[in-house]
Scaffold this motif. Structure first.
Motif, PDB file in Angstrom:
ATOM      1  N   GLY A  33      72.673  44.720  26.055  1.00 34.35           N
ATOM      2  CA  GLY A  33      72.564  43.393  25.464  1.00 34.35           C
ATOM      3  C   GLY A  33      71.865  42.401  26.378  1.00 34.35           C
ATOM      4  O   GLY A  33      71.756  42.613  27.584  1.00 34.35           O
ATOM      5  N   ASP A  34      71.380  41.296  25.784  1.00 33.88           N
ATOM      6  CA  ASP A  34      70.741  40.226  26.545  1.00 33.88           C
ATOM      7  C   ASP A  34      71.776  39.187  26.963  1.00 33.88           C
ATOM      8  O   ASP A  34      72.825  39.037  26.325  1.00 33.88           O
ATOM      9  CB  ASP A  34      69.665  39.535  25.698  1.00 33.88           C
ATOM     10  N   ILE A 132      62.223  51.439  32.856  1.00 33.73           N
ATOM     11  CA  ILE A 132      62.748  50.109  33.184  1.00 33.73           C
ATOM     12  C   ILE A 132      64.211  50.012  32.749  1.00 33.73           C
ATOM     13  O   ILE A 132      64.538  50.264  31.582  1.00 33.73           O
ATOM     14  CB  ILE A 132      61.922  49.003  32.499  1.00 33.73           C
ATOM     15  N   ALA A 133      65.074  49.610  33.684  1.00 35.48           N
ATOM     16  CA  ALA A 133      66.500  49.469  33.382  1.00 35.48           C
ATOM     17  C   ALA A 133      66.798  48.133  32.721  1.00 35.48           C
ATOM     18  O   ALA A 133      67.595  48.055  31.775  1.00 35.48           O
ATOM     19  CB  ALA A 133      67.314  49.604  34.667  1.00 35.48           C
ATOM     20  N   GLU A 162      58.567  40.992  23.552  1.00 31.64           N
ATOM     21  CA  GLU A 162      57.590  41.490  22.584  1.00 31.64           C
ATOM     22  C   GLU A 162      57.105  42.889  22.933  1.00 31.64           C
ATOM     23  O   GLU A 162      56.922  43.733  22.050  1.00 31.64           O
ATOM     24  CB  GLU A 162      56.396  40.520  22.525  1.00 31.64           C
ATOM     25  N   ARG A 163      56.912  43.160  24.214  1.00 32.32           N
ATOM     26  CA  ARG A 163      56.320  44.439  24.640  1.00 32.32           C
ATOM     27  C   ARG A 163      57.369  45.514  24.900  1.00 32.32           C
ATOM     28  O   ARG A 163      57.104  46.699  24.684  1.00 32.32           O
ATOM     29  CB  ARG A 163      55.483  44.203  25.897  1.00 32.32           C
ATOM     30  N   TRP A 164      58.543  45.084  25.354  1.00 30.34           N
ATOM     31  CA  TRP A 164      59.605  46.057  25.652  1.00 30.34           C
ATOM     32  C   TRP A 164      60.903  45.608  24.962  1.00 30.34           C
ATOM     33  O   TRP A 164      61.874  45.225  25.633  1.00 30.34           O
ATOM     34  CB  TRP A 164      59.824  46.170  27.158  1.00 30.34           C
ATOM     35  N   PRO A 165      60.949  45.611  23.640  1.00 29.03           N
ATOM     36  CA  PRO A 165      62.091  45.044  22.911  1.00 29.03           C
ATOM     37  C   PRO A 165      63.408  45.781  23.161  1.00 29.03           C
ATOM     38  O   PRO A 165      64.478  45.205  22.965  1.00 29.03           O
ATOM     39  CB  PRO A 165      61.657  45.166  21.447  1.00 29.03           C
ATOM     40  N   LEU A 188      62.273  31.632  25.958  1.00 26.68           N
ATOM     41  CA  LEU A 188      62.315  33.027  26.395  1.00 26.68           C
ATOM     42  C   LEU A 188      62.797  33.968  25.288  1.00 26.68           C
ATOM     43  O   LEU A 188      63.100  35.132  25.551  1.00 26.68           O
ATOM     44  CB  LEU A 188      63.215  33.170  27.631  1.00 26.68           C
ATOM     45  N   SER A 189      62.866  33.450  24.060  1.00 23.02           N
ATOM     46  CA  SER A 189      63.313  34.264  22.910  1.00 23.02           C
ATOM     47  C   SER A 189      64.683  34.882  23.179  1.00 23.02           C
ATOM     48  O   SER A 189      64.913  36.072  22.942  1.00 23.02           O
ATOM     49  CB  SER A 189      62.286  35.364  22.598  1.00 23.02           C
ATOM     50  N   LEU A 190      65.591  34.053  23.690  1.00 20.55           N
ATOM     51  CA  LEU A 190      66.945  34.511  23.991  1.00 20.55           C
ATOM     52  C   LEU A 190      67.964  33.831  23.078  1.00 20.55           C
ATOM     53  O   LEU A 190      69.126  33.649  23.448  1.00 20.55           O
ATOM     54  CB  LEU A 190      67.292  34.229  25.456  1.00 20.55           C
ATOM     55  N   GLY A 191      67.517  33.485  21.870  1.00 24.21           N
ATOM     56  CA  GLY A 191      68.403  32.804  20.930  1.00 24.21           C
ATOM     57  C   GLY A 191      69.614  33.622  20.554  1.00 24.21           C
ATOM     58  O   GLY A 191      70.683  33.072  20.259  1.00 24.21           O
ATOM     59  N   ASP A 192      69.474  34.941  20.551  1.00 20.91           N
ATOM     60  CA  ASP A 192      70.591  35.822  20.197  1.00 20.91           C
ATOM     61  C   ASP A 192      71.339  36.340  21.421  1.00 20.91           C
ATOM     62  O   ASP A 192      72.269  37.143  21.278  1.00 20.91           O
ATOM     63  CB  ASP A 192      70.074  37.012  19.374  1.00 20.91           C
TER      64      ASP A 192
END
Length: 603
Positions: A33-34, A132-133, A162-165, A188-192
């Motif tokens: 998760g982010d 990539i971890a 975008e490149r490594w979803p 940073l597209s971290l809304g979720d």
């Protein structure tokens, strides 16, 4: 996985348990998760991505804005036996090629990269071929165009998603109010992403604000309480940095300058000394700081007003990262306000940005002039409540007196008006006090009705009145006319008697203290028994020597808090030593015997 994380924390990093929300953040990343993490300096942010990078397959990619920070982090990880490297402009082509080969061969656990380098086509292709971890975006507040450390490259880091979803991302910062936090998530597209917001409170830091009255003498008197300590002194200009460092050295203090006008080699050498040695005081502009990870900085002193509360919070946060007592000391005057307003108004930013910066400056002035708990005021800016009465700021330890300044304010404002709103505070004070100066005579101000009406207050008290009128928005300094005091929209209510004002009572001048040059090498050490103090000093001396031999910062070997614990426990063997917090398996193997030797024969 939680058991594996705790085992790794204890075995590799030498810590007995997680702090705060570290465990939940690590679980979030390990599960894919982010996360968006707001945690104060010294709260353990690095572990939040370092440990998941070791638990997940592949290499953790850390985006860091400063070369110095990368190097320090990598050196500290090497001390722990972690496979880490960095890619930046300090590497020649052969060294960079070796790092790239190690990444593709799966021989790295963590790789630090500057955002500018990461965004190149070559680096993107390299990461495409690697395992990539996770991605860690450190100092994430740099994405905010309204912040104090804006870096345009950070805006382009949406490419990671975008490149490594499928790769989890963690953005971390120690300094972000609610609007900045929202902007980080959006940009940073971290809304979720799951948000983890720790308290901004640094209870080990004592906040103290004084009014300028004596220049460098005030700083020297403050430094008497921190003899032999490592610390940072921030100044507004390069010229002031150089002169202050010279004055401190003349007083027997091991002080070094640091600013962008110095040649790169000297600047780097001074920074290295500060990091590697104990008791060095760095005098610097804000060019020095964001990448400094030294845990045993015992004080941060501002001899000029910072630009904003965020800047002040971040700069003072460099003190006491190890959790031990530290002090944040600020001296400011009306001249600082004039200088900063001039800097903002004459800048190239748009009108909206200038208004924001002026509001932030006003908020900092309010903090400085507050009679309430400093910690409550500071945390309130970040949207965090605090009951006050912290017991560790000047206003709580020595509650200031206040007085009804309504009549004095009306006299001051009337005099500003009678003199044409054309002069700074110094001249207006001369008129109020009936001083027969050359300037008063030149303009015929001895004939004004306000001449001499303020003789009941001395110049220092009147200076406090004008400083607080500016801080309260009842006067402003016109930078276009060299700081001339002018009315604001709020002034009329005071002149009409519709508003009462309470002012801080000016504290008396502190008594001058003798400076003990011979005591300059004696640090303000923690309370230790005499025999433990001998062991502590021996361990510090050994650490300094070892750091110089390895050309690494002293704290990457052991923190002061670890040396203190060793000195107090006086372990008899390696097994006893291994139980002390901060000593993992790698450091025990590397330094265990040498540490025991210092305990058995401390000199």
């Amino acid at each position: 996985m939680p058991d594996a994380a705790l085992d790794l924390l204890r075995h590799t990093f030498g810590h007995p348990a997680f702090r705060g929300e570290q465990a939940q953040i690590i679980d979030q990343l390990v599960a894919g998760g982010d996360a968006l993490v707001l945690m104060p300096t010294g709260g353990g942010k690095s572990l939040c991505y370092q440990l998941p990078a070791l638990l997940r397959a592949g290499c953790g990619i850390v985006i860091s804005p400063l070369i110095a920070l990368m190097q320090d982090q990598v050196e500290a990880l090497h001390q722990l036996g972690v496979r880490a490297a960095y890619l930046n402009s300090t590497l020649d082509a052969a060294a960079a090629a070796d790092v790239e080969r190690a990444l593709l061969a799966g021989e790295l656990d963590l790789l630090y990269i500057a955002p500018e380098r990461l965004l190149t086509a070559r680096c993107m292709d390299l990461l495409d071929r690697a395992s990539i971890a996770l991605f860690a975006i450190d100092e994430a507040h740099c994405v905010s165009q309204w912040g104090h450390d804006f870096r345009p490259e950070y805006r382009k880091l949406t490419v990671l998603h975008e490149r490594w979803p499928e790769v989890p991302r963690i953005a971390l910062t120690a300094t972000a109010d609610t609007p900045t936090r929202n902007e980080i998530a959006e940009r940073l597209s971290l809304g979720d992403a799951r948000q983890f917001v720790s308290s901004f409170d640094r209870p080990n830091i004592r906040y103290r604000v004084v009014h300028k009255d004596g220049g460098t003498r005030q700083l020297l008197d403050f430094l008497l309480t921190h003899r032999g300590d490592s610390g940072i002194v921030y100044a507004f200009s390069r010229k002031r940095v150089d002169s202050t460092a010279e004055q401190l050295r003349a007083a027997g203090i091991d002080a070094l300058p640091y600013h962008a006008g110095m040649d790169a080699a000297t600047r780097a050498a001074n920074q290295r000394r500060f990091l590697q040695e104990d008791g060095v005081v760095m005098v610097a502009t804000i060019a020095f700081g964001m990448g400094i990870d030294k845990p045993d900085v015992r004080f941060v002193a501002h001899i000029d007003l910072p630009k904003s509360i965020e800047g002040y919070y971040q700069e003072t946060g460099r003190a006491g990262r190890d959790g031990e007592p530290a002090e944040a000391w600020l001296a400011y005057g009306l001249g600082d306000v004039v200088n900063l307003r001039q800097l903002i108004n004459q800048g190239e930013a748009g009108a909206e940005r200038k208004q924001l910066e002026l509001r932030k400056l006003d908020a900092l002035l309010g903090f400085c002039e507050s009679t309430g708990c400093r910690r409550q005021s500071l945390l309130g800016w970040f949207g965090e409540g605090h009951p006050g009465a912290c017991g560790n700021c000047d206003n709580c330890l020595e509650p200031p007196h206040s007085w009804d300044g309504t009549e004095a304010a009306r006299k001051a404002l009337s005099c500003v008006y009678r003199t044409g709103q054309r002069f700074g505070a110094a001249h207006v004070i001369d008129v109020l006090r009936g001083s027969e100066t050359e300037k008063v005579a030149k303009f015929g101000h001895e004939r004004l009705s306000t001449w001499g009406i303020g003789s009941d207050l001395d110049a220092r008290q009147w200076s406090g009145v004008f400083r607080q009128l500016v801080a309260g928005g009842l006067l402003e300094a016109d930078v276009e006319r060299h700081g001339a005091l002018c009315f604001t929209a709020e002034t009329a209510a005071v002149l009409r008697g519709e508003r009462t004002l309470l002012f801080r009572t000016e504290a008396p001048k502190p008594e001058r203290r003798r400076r003990d040059r011979a005591g300059a090498a004696t640090a303000t050490l923690p309370d230790l028994a005499p025999d433990a103090l001998i062991r502590f000093n021996a361990l510090r001396e050994w650490r300094s020597t070892t750091a110089r031999e390895q050309n690494v910062p002293a704290y990457v070997i052991f923190h002061d808090s670890t040396l203190r614990a060793i000195a107090e426990a006086a372990p008899d063997d390696l097994d006893d030593l291994s139980r002390i917090a901060g000593i993992g398996a790698g450091k025990l193997d590397r330094y265990g015997e040498a540490v025991l030797q210092q305990l058995f024969d401390p000199g």
